[in-house]
Design a protein around this motif. Structure first.
Motif, PDB file in Angstrom:
ATOM      1  N   ILE A  36      46.669  42.854  24.883  1.00 41.78           N
ATOM      2  CA  ILE A  36      46.796  43.570  26.154  1.00 41.78           C
ATOM      3  C   ILE A  36      45.566  44.447  26.337  1.00 41.78           C
ATOM      4  CG2 ILE A  36      48.096  45.312  27.450  1.00 41.78           C
ATOM      5  CD1 ILE A  36      50.616  44.374  26.032  1.00 41.78           C
ATOM      6  N   VAL A  37      44.883  44.292  27.454  1.00 40.73           N
ATOM      7  CA  VAL A  37      43.744  45.137  27.802  1.00 40.73           C
ATOM      8  C   VAL A  37      44.196  46.077  28.916  1.00 40.73           C
ATOM      9  CG1 VAL A  37      41.399  45.200  28.731  1.00 40.73           C
ATOM     10  CG2 VAL A  37      42.066  43.386  27.128  1.00 40.73           C
ATOM     11  N   THR A  38      44.130  47.377  28.657  1.00 37.64           N
ATOM     12  CA  THR A  38      44.633  48.357  29.611  1.00 37.64           C
ATOM     13  C   THR A  38      43.798  49.628  29.512  1.00 37.64           C
ATOM     14  OG1 THR A  38      46.663  49.418  30.412  1.00 37.64           O
ATOM     15  CG2 THR A  38      46.343  49.367  28.020  1.00 37.64           C
ATOM     16  N   ASP A  39      44.126  50.626  30.303  1.00 35.88           N
ATOM     17  CA  ASP A  39      43.362  51.866  30.257  1.00 35.88           C
ATOM     18  C   ASP A  39      44.103  52.941  29.469  1.00 35.88           C
ATOM     19  OD1 ASP A  39      44.859  53.774  32.136  1.00 35.88           O
ATOM     20  OD2 ASP A  39      44.506  52.079  33.464  1.00 35.88           O
ATOM     21  N   GLY A  65      40.879  50.928  25.642  1.00 35.99           N
ATOM     22  CA  GLY A  65      39.611  51.645  25.725  1.00 35.99           C
ATOM     23  C   GLY A  65      38.970  51.682  27.089  1.00 35.99           C
ATOM     24  N   VAL A  66      39.718  51.341  28.138  1.00 34.07           N
ATOM     25  CA  VAL A  66      39.161  51.394  29.498  1.00 34.07           C
ATOM     26  C   VAL A  66      39.412  52.777  30.086  1.00 34.07           C
ATOM     27  CG1 VAL A  66      39.166  50.358  31.795  1.00 34.07           C
ATOM     28  CG2 VAL A  66      39.624  48.938  29.781  1.00 34.07           C
ATOM     29  N   ALA A  67      38.373  53.383  30.638  1.00 32.78           N
ATOM     30  CA  ALA A  67      38.509  54.695  31.279  1.00 32.78           C
ATOM     31  C   ALA A  67      37.468  54.803  32.378  1.00 32.78           C
ATOM     32  CB  ALA A  67      38.324  55.821  30.262  1.00 32.78           C
ATOM     33  N   GLY A  92      45.710  41.166  31.023  1.00 32.16           N
ATOM     34  CA  GLY A  92      45.166  42.311  31.746  1.00 32.16           C
ATOM     35  C   GLY A  92      46.307  43.086  32.375  1.00 32.16           C
ATOM     36  N   PHE A  93      46.397  44.381  32.060  1.00 32.15           N
ATOM     37  CA  PHE A  93      47.533  45.199  32.519  1.00 32.15           C
ATOM     38  C   PHE A  93      46.969  46.516  33.028  1.00 32.15           C
ATOM     39  CE2 PHE A  93      51.085  48.156  31.962  1.00 32.15           C
ATOM     40  CZ  PHE A  93      52.180  47.413  32.389  1.00 32.15           C
ATOM     41  N   GLY A  94      46.941  46.673  34.349  1.00 32.53           N
ATOM     42  CA  GLY A  94      46.412  47.929  34.879  1.00 32.53           C
ATOM     43  C   GLY A  94      45.851  47.786  36.270  1.00 32.53           C
ATOM     44  N   GLY A  95      45.015  48.747  36.614  1.00 29.74           N
ATOM     45  CA  GLY A  95      44.338  48.736  37.901  1.00 29.74           C
ATOM     46  C   GLY A  95      43.068  47.908  37.843  1.00 29.74           C
ATOM     47  N   GLY A  96      42.221  48.087  38.845  1.00 30.42           N
ATOM     48  CA  GLY A  96      41.039  47.257  38.959  1.00 30.42           C
ATOM     49  C   GLY A  96      40.104  47.357  37.770  1.00 30.42           C
ATOM     50  N   ALA A  97      39.935  48.558  37.207  1.00 32.87           N
ATOM     51  CA  ALA A  97      39.027  48.727  36.076  1.00 32.87           C
ATOM     52  C   ALA A  97      39.515  47.938  34.865  1.00 32.87           C
ATOM     53  CB  ALA A  97      38.873  50.204  35.739  1.00 32.87           C
ATOM     54  N   ALA A  98      40.788  48.101  34.524  1.00 35.93           N
ATOM     55  CA  ALA A  98      41.341  47.400  33.366  1.00 35.93           C
ATOM     56  C   ALA A  98      41.278  45.893  33.561  1.00 35.93           C
ATOM     57  CB  ALA A  98      42.778  47.847  33.117  1.00 35.93           C
ATOM     58  N   LEU A  99      41.574  45.424  34.762  1.00 38.40           N
ATOM     59  CA  LEU A  99      41.564  43.987  35.011  1.00 38.40           C
ATOM     60  C   LEU A  99      40.145  43.428  34.994  1.00 38.40           C
ATOM     61  CD1 LEU A  99      44.325  43.653  37.759  1.00 38.40           C
ATOM     62  CD2 LEU A  99      44.518  43.289  35.289  1.00 38.40           C
ATOM     63  N   THR A 144      42.491  46.962  44.478  1.00 45.62           N
ATOM     64  CA  THR A 144      41.309  46.129  44.269  1.00 45.62           C
ATOM     65  C   THR A 144      41.608  44.649  44.453  1.00 45.62           C
ATOM     66  OG1 THR A 144      41.666  45.786  41.903  1.00 45.62           O
ATOM     67  CG2 THR A 144      40.481  47.777  42.551  1.00 45.62           C
ATOM     68  N   GLY A 145      42.811  44.223  44.099  1.00 43.52           N
ATOM     69  CA  GLY A 145      43.108  42.795  44.109  1.00 43.52           C
ATOM     70  C   GLY A 145      42.363  42.046  43.026  1.00 43.52           C
ATOM     71  N   SER A 146      41.873  42.770  42.023  1.00 47.31           N
ATOM     72  CA  SER A 146      41.071  42.144  40.973  1.00 47.31           C
ATOM     73  C   SER A 146      41.810  41.019  40.274  1.00 47.31           C
ATOM     74  CB  SER A 146      40.658  43.205  39.944  1.00 47.31           C
ATOM     75  OG  SER A 146      39.886  42.651  38.910  1.00 47.31           O
ATOM     76  N   GLU A 147      43.145  41.078  40.281  1.00 51.55           N
ATOM     77  CA  GLU A 147      43.928  40.060  39.588  1.00 51.55           C
ATOM     78  C   GLU A 147      43.711  38.659  40.135  1.00 51.55           C
ATOM     79  OE1 GLU A 147      46.521  42.045  42.758  1.00 51.55           O
ATOM     80  OE2 GLU A 147      45.110  42.691  41.195  1.00 51.55           O
ATOM     81  N   VAL A 148      43.315  38.529  41.399  1.00 49.94           N
ATOM     82  CA  VAL A 148      43.104  37.200  41.978  1.00 49.94           C
ATOM     83  C   VAL A 148      41.627  36.896  42.198  1.00 49.94           C
ATOM     84  CG1 VAL A 148      45.363  37.098  43.084  1.00 49.94           C
ATOM     85  CG2 VAL A 148      43.432  38.073  44.341  1.00 49.94           C
ATOM     86  N   GLY A 149      40.752  37.764  41.715  1.00 53.54           N
ATOM     87  CA  GLY A 149      39.325  37.592  41.956  1.00 53.54           C
ATOM     88  C   GLY A 149      38.616  36.822  40.860  1.00 53.54           C
ATOM     89  N   ARG A 150      37.504  36.223  41.233  1.00 51.97           N
ATOM     90  CA  ARG A 150      36.694  35.453  40.284  1.00 51.97           C
ATOM     91  C   ARG A 150      35.436  36.216  39.905  1.00 51.97           C
ATOM     92  NH1 ARG A 150      36.469  30.392  43.970  1.00 51.97           N
ATOM     93  NH2 ARG A 150      38.494  31.273  44.449  1.00 51.97           N
ATOM     94  N   SER A 151      35.461  37.518  40.049  1.00 56.01           N
ATOM     95  CA  SER A 151      34.323  38.345  39.650  1.00 56.01           C
ATOM     96  C   SER A 151      34.814  39.546  38.850  1.00 56.01           C
ATOM     97  CB  SER A 151      33.532  38.820  40.874  1.00 56.01           C
ATOM     98  OG  SER A 151      34.348  39.604  41.719  1.00 56.01           O
ATOM     99  N   SER A 152      33.956  40.035  37.991  1.00 53.64           N
ATOM    100  CA  SER A 152      34.206  41.245  37.222  1.00 53.64           C
ATOM    101  C   SER A 152      33.054  42.195  37.476  1.00 53.64           C
ATOM    102  CB  SER A 152      34.319  40.918  35.725  1.00 53.64           C
ATOM    103  OG  SER A 152      34.380  42.103  34.952  1.00 53.64           O
ATOM    104  N   VAL A 153      33.365  43.402  37.946  1.00 54.49           N
ATOM    105  CA  VAL A 153      32.339  44.401  38.239  1.00 54.49           C
ATOM    106  C   VAL A 153      32.259  45.353  37.044  1.00 54.49           C
ATOM    107  CG1 VAL A 153      31.562  46.190  39.828  1.00 54.49           C
ATOM    108  CG2 VAL A 153      32.831  44.213  40.701  1.00 54.49           C
ATOM    109  N   VAL A 154      31.121  45.353  36.381  1.00 57.99           N
ATOM    110  CA  VAL A 154      30.926  46.142  35.162  1.00 57.99           C
ATOM    111  C   VAL A 154      29.634  46.936  35.305  1.00 57.99           C
ATOM    112  CG1 VAL A 154      30.636  46.055  32.664  1.00 57.99           C
ATOM    113  CG2 VAL A 154      32.115  44.388  33.793  1.00 57.99           C
TER     114      VAL A 154
END
Length: 377
Positions: A36-39, A65-67, A92-99, A144-154
């Motif tokens: 599980i990746v979360t904040d 470790g996401v913050a 992935g469990f969380g908001g846009g950053a965690a996802l 963010t809708g990051s869960e359905v996106g094909r991009s990761s903003v880092v």
């Protein structure tokens, strides 16, 4: 609620209780050791413990470790946690950053180099050569809708400039969109993430790119957000309103395959320079930029006003938007959020370099961006 299933292109399980289907899904795909990746904040709340109670048949590891805005170092730490756990999948469990971090943890656990080297605009961009671990996403915010996106903003660790890893290969294999996971969101976060969802739908609709499929999704997403954002903020336990905002969030992210606009260029700059929450940054910039855009596409603003239930056509849309922000508690400007006058040159530089405004309804110059930021101060 009934669990509805559809693909766009991700398989989406939508409805209250969808989170309870994750274990069966993973087992059906041969996954027994998910990470599980979360904040950090979410990891300490009961919502994560409750979700884990539905995964008792699996050997679950957690990387929390996401913050703040996601950074390359967070991704690399997550990849190390994946290897240490001997994981075979990522949740992935969380908001846009965690996802966004979760999307590329599996990538960096199976590929060499640094995650920034996989950004689409890296001068020696690395290809994604090997199959990635099974990845599923559970959004806990509606923005963010990051869960359905094909991009990761880092963000880069040193400059904080946002980079985008873009590939269909990092899409979630399945999304479990459970509005019950958003019930604990405080009003301020509900408001900021909700404005992010609304901004995605609006900017996608206004983009001059040709994509009628996305146009239809964007308009319906804006309609759904407009009818339910106030209620979701004022009545946090209102499940129909929460469901609407979660759906509007996913629709916005699907629609912006068509691209976005100058509001997002400004928000990306604010995130890099001031570490401002992305949804809040959009909310603080949207009325300033859209008022300028309306001169170029007045008919599109008429349609926006229609779907959002605004009487008086496009001319009434901007006053409605300002009132909406006030009603959900987003008042004041950038200065009240710590943005300083001396940061303007850097903000203008980053916004001008950002790709999103290339599909703004009006071409933007550095002088335009300076005017936007000053007006939003």
């Amino acid at each position: 609620m009934t669990i509805h299933r559809f693909s766009f292109p991700t398989a989406i399980h939508f409805g209250a209780g969808a989170r309870r289907q994750v274990a069966d899904h993973l087992k059906a795909h041969g996954c027994r050791r998910p990470l599980i990746v979360t904040d950090r904040a979410l990891a300490a709340l009961p919502v994560l413990a409750e979700f884990r109670s539905h995964l008792v048949e699996l050997d679950v590891g957690v990387f929390d470790g996401v913050a703040g805005n996601p950074t390359a170092s967070q991704v690399m730490a997550g990849a190390a946690a994946f290897k240490a756990h001997g994981a075979d999948s990522v949740i992935g469990f969380g908001g846009g950053a965690a996802l966004d971090v979760a999307k590329v943890v599996g990538l960096m656990a199976t590929h060499e180099g640094d995650v920034i080297e996989y950004a689409w605009d890296h001068p020696q961009v690395r290809p994604i050569e090997w199959p990635l671990p099974h990845f599923v996403a559970l959004p806990t915010t509606a923005g963010t809708g990051s869960e359905v996106g094909r991009s990761s903003v880092v963000s880069e660790n040193d400059t904080h400039v946002k980079r985008v890893v873009f590939s269909p290969k990092i899409l979630a294999k399945a999304v479990f969109a459970d509005p019950e996971l958003t019930l604990a969101l405080p009003p301020a976060v509900t408001a900021a993430t909700g404005m992010d969802a609304l901004t995605h739908n609006i900017e996608s609709w206004l983009s001059p790119a040709y994509h009628p499929l996305c146009d239809g999704i964007a308009l319906e997403g804006a309609r759904i957000a407009a009818r339910s954002l106030r209620t979701a903020v004022a009545e946090p336990s209102n499940l129909p309103a929460r469901s609407d905002m979660l759906m509007a969030s996913m629709m916005g992210a699907i629609a912006f395959q068509k691209d976005l606009g100058a509001v997002h260029s400004c928000a990306h700059a604010l995130g890099a320079v001031s570490d401002l929450h992305h949804g809040l940054a959009n909310a603080l910039m949207i009325d300033t930029v859209l008022a300028w855009n309306r001169e170029a596409v007045p008919a599109k603003f008429d349609e926006l006003a229609h779907v959002c239930g605004v009487a008086g056509g496009g001319a009434a849309f901007m006053p409605w938007l300002v009132q909406l922000k006030h009603d959900i508690g987003i008042t004041g400007g950038l200065a009240q959020r710590g943005v300083k006058e001396e940061q303007l040159p850097r903000l203008v530089e980053l916004a001008t370099a950002d790709i999103c405004h290339q599909t703004n309804p009006r071409p933007c110059t550095p002088a335009d961006f300076e005017r936007f930021f000053r007006a939003a101060m």
